[in-house]
Design an enzyme around this catalytic site. Structure first.
Site, PDB file in Angstrom:
ATOM      1  N   LYS A  48       5.952   6.932 -10.759  1.00  0.00           N
ATOM      2  CA  LYS A  48       4.874   7.722 -10.154  1.00  0.00           C
ATOM      3  C   LYS A  48       3.515   7.055 -10.286  1.00  0.00           C
ATOM      4  CE  LYS A  48       6.276  10.348  -8.254  1.00  0.00           C
ATOM      5  NZ  LYS A  48       7.010  10.087  -6.984  1.00  0.00           N
ATOM      6  N   HIS A 109      11.428   0.049 -12.847  1.00  0.00           N
ATOM      7  CA  HIS A 109      10.596   0.832 -13.770  1.00  0.00           C
ATOM      8  C   HIS A 109      10.906   0.441 -15.220  1.00  0.00           C
ATOM      9  CE1 HIS A 109       9.144   3.331 -10.582  1.00  0.00           C
ATOM     10  NE2 HIS A 109      10.259   3.995 -10.390  1.00  0.00           N
ATOM     11  N   SER A 139       2.296  14.029 -11.607  1.00  0.00           N
ATOM     12  CA  SER A 139       3.157  13.578 -10.512  1.00  0.00           C
ATOM     13  C   SER A 139       4.626  13.511 -10.951  1.00  0.00           C
ATOM     14  CB  SER A 139       2.687  12.204 -10.027  1.00  0.00           C
ATOM     15  OG  SER A 139       3.413  11.801  -8.889  1.00  0.00           O
TER      16      SER A 139
END
Length: 296
Positions: A48, A109, A139
């Protein structure tokens, strides 16, 4: 009666001390043994933080700003996520990448300690995008509400506690952003900030163009700026994740591309939460030179 799906709404699985999405955690050897190529381009972020945004920007740079070419497929097929897996449902990220021609663009990630060794050995060019912790927390909370590969997030107050403790997917935001920040000293790594992109996208895209060794005229850069605006990407089926199965990502709960602004945290943090968060933040970020803006 239909048996429960073995991967939906399951608790995190620990991978070397890092909480990992349950479906992603199986057969971790595929990650450890992943063979990068010297011309791979890595896009690394904590979730995010503008990942899809940067993926589309890089794809457009590599295709000289040709918007039609960039609509050839969904972003998650153009830029596979290295660690993605949904056994029995769709190809894993490593399977997708194995069949792709060079140069490949790879999304991840993963924190520094979980990135495959071959990425460091090959000194793959890496673009890291970091976003301020408060907006990431908000988020990520909305993302976890709609993304059923993640456990139920609970209330916002409960989620914020988990965020501060690093008990969410991919672990501690604090460790993630600061350890990647240190890596810029010994790897070909361009470290960018989401807030800077919101402030002046053309300036930041030019940094990426230069980093990738491209030479694009201003008119092409302007076209990329236009086509990677939040409104354009939110309406683009190739980038808004509408092609992802609704059984996994339920966008009726929250859209994948929600607001894309800096400072939305002010709509969610109470005064007490903000004070507690700031105190915790100061302690955890005391040993890094990394600085963030929480609004622009």
């Amino acid at each position: 009666m239909t048996p429960p799906d073995p991967y939906l709404r399951q608790d995190w699985q620990m991978v070397r001390g890092v909480p990992m999405v349950c479906a992603f955690s199986f057969d971790w050897d595929r990650i450890d043994n992943f063979q990068s190529r010297p011309d791979d381009i890595l896009i690394s972020t904590y979730p995010k933080s503008g990942t899809t945004w940067m993926c589309e920007i890089v794809d457009m740079i590599l295709h000289d700003g040709d918007a039609e070419k960039c609509k050839r497929d969904a972003i998650f097929n153009k830029v596979p996520m290295l660690e993605f897996a949904a056994p029995g449902k769709m190809p894993s990220g490593t399977e997708q990448l194995a069949s792709m021609p060079s140069p490949r663009v790879v999304k991840t990630h993963l924190p520094v300690n979980l990135l495959p060794k071959s990425c460091w050995d090959n000194k793959c060019k890496t673009i890291y995008v970091a976003r301020n912790a408060k907006d990431v927390a908000v988020s990520f909370y909305h993302f976890d509400l709609m993304n059923k590969l993640h456990p139920e997030p609970g209330t916002w107050d409960e989620y914020l506690e988990k965020f501060m403790a690093g008990k969410i997917a991919f672990g501690s935001w604090y460790d993630h952003v600061s350890s990647w920040w240190e890596k810029r000293n010994d790897q070909p790594l361009l470290y960018l900030f989401y807030e800077d992109m919101k402030e002046d996208l053309k300036r930041e895209i030019k940094k990426v163009v230069h980093f990738l060794g491209k030479d694009l005229p201003d008119s092409v850069v302007d076209k990329i700026v236009c086509n990677t605006s939040f409104d354009m990407m939110k309406d683009n089926p190739a980038t808004n994740y509408r092609m992802a199965p609704a059984a996994v990502m339920d966008q009726s709960i929250s859209p994948f591309m929600r607001k894309g602004i800096a400072g939305d945290w002010k709509n969610y943090f109470t005064v007490a939460q903000n004070e507690k968060f700031d105190e915790d933040y100061k302690r955890k970020m005391a040993d890094t030179t990394l600085q963030f803006r929480t609004e622009i």
